[in-house]
Design a protein around this motif. Structure first.
Motif, PDB file in Angstrom:
ATOM      1  N   ALA A  80      89.159  56.087  29.461  1.00 28.23           N
ATOM      2  CA  ALA A  80      90.490  56.409  28.948  1.00 28.23           C
ATOM      3  C   ALA A  80      91.584  56.252  30.003  1.00 28.23           C
ATOM      4  O   ALA A  80      92.760  56.270  29.674  1.00 28.23           O
ATOM      5  N   ILE A  81      91.207  56.100  31.270  1.00 27.91           N
ATOM      6  CA  ILE A  81      92.171  56.064  32.368  1.00 27.91           C
ATOM      7  C   ILE A  81      92.193  54.675  32.997  1.00 27.91           C
ATOM      8  O   ILE A  81      91.156  54.118  33.338  1.00 27.91           O
ATOM      9  N   VAL A  82      93.408  54.151  33.169  1.00 30.35           N
ATOM     10  CA  VAL A  82      93.609  52.860  33.823  1.00 30.35           C
ATOM     11  C   VAL A  82      94.566  53.080  34.991  1.00 30.35           C
ATOM     12  O   VAL A  82      95.599  53.735  34.832  1.00 30.35           O
ATOM     13  N   VAL A  83      94.246  52.520  36.146  1.00 30.95           N
ATOM     14  CA  VAL A  83      95.095  52.601  37.329  1.00 30.95           C
ATOM     15  C   VAL A  83      95.441  51.185  37.733  1.00 30.95           C
ATOM     16  O   VAL A  83      94.556  50.350  37.929  1.00 30.95           O
ATOM     17  N   GLU A  84      96.750  50.926  37.875  1.00 32.62           N
ATOM     18  CA  GLU A  84      97.205  49.582  38.228  1.00 32.62           C
ATOM     19  C   GLU A  84      98.314  49.675  39.273  1.00 32.62           C
ATOM     20  O   GLU A  84      99.216  50.493  39.142  1.00 32.62           O
ATOM     21  N   GLU A  85      98.225  48.807  40.283  1.00 31.03           N
ATOM     22  CA  GLU A  85      99.330  48.690  41.234  1.00 31.03           C
ATOM     23  C   GLU A  85     100.461  47.946  40.534  1.00 31.03           C
ATOM     24  O   GLU A  85     100.230  47.013  39.759  1.00 31.03           O
ATOM     25  N   VAL A  86     101.699  48.365  40.816  1.00 38.07           N
ATOM     26  CA  VAL A  86     102.877  47.746  40.228  1.00 38.07           C
ATOM     27  C   VAL A  86     103.860  47.366  41.317  1.00 38.07           C
ATOM     28  O   VAL A  86     103.860  47.960  42.398  1.00 38.07           O
TER      29      VAL A  86
END
Length: 88
Positions: A80-86
């Motif tokens: 359920a969790i997504v981590v993305e650099e922006v």
């Protein structure tokens, strides 16, 4: 320091809370699902912006705790969790 977004998809969250043990910014919400509260960490002063709507929680951080967020995402058994650099 990296700027990154942490997204919790509410439909996928089952309230198992494995994320809470990896990153103290994750907390249990009133609805029984995971939420993100930058001020919940008892050790670090943490700032971040959090948008919470009917479908998802999206938090943006600009700190050195990207790895903790990634560990929380990896611990989630329902993905359920997504981590993305922006950028910027």
């Amino acid at each position: 320091m990296p700027r990154y977004e942490v997204t919790i998809e509410k439909d996928a969250c089952d309230g198992i809370f494995a994320c809470l043990t990896r990153d103290p910014r994750f907390v249990e919400g009133a609805d029984g699902l995971a939420k993100i509260d930058p001020g919940a960490d008892p050790v670090y002063d943490c700032e971040g912006s959090v948008d919470d709507d009917a479908e998802r929680v999206v938090a943006t951080f600009d700190d050195d705790r990207l790895e903790e967020a990634r560990q929380a995402a990896t611990a989630c058994p329902t993905d359920a969790i997504v981590v993305e650099e922006v950028d910027g």
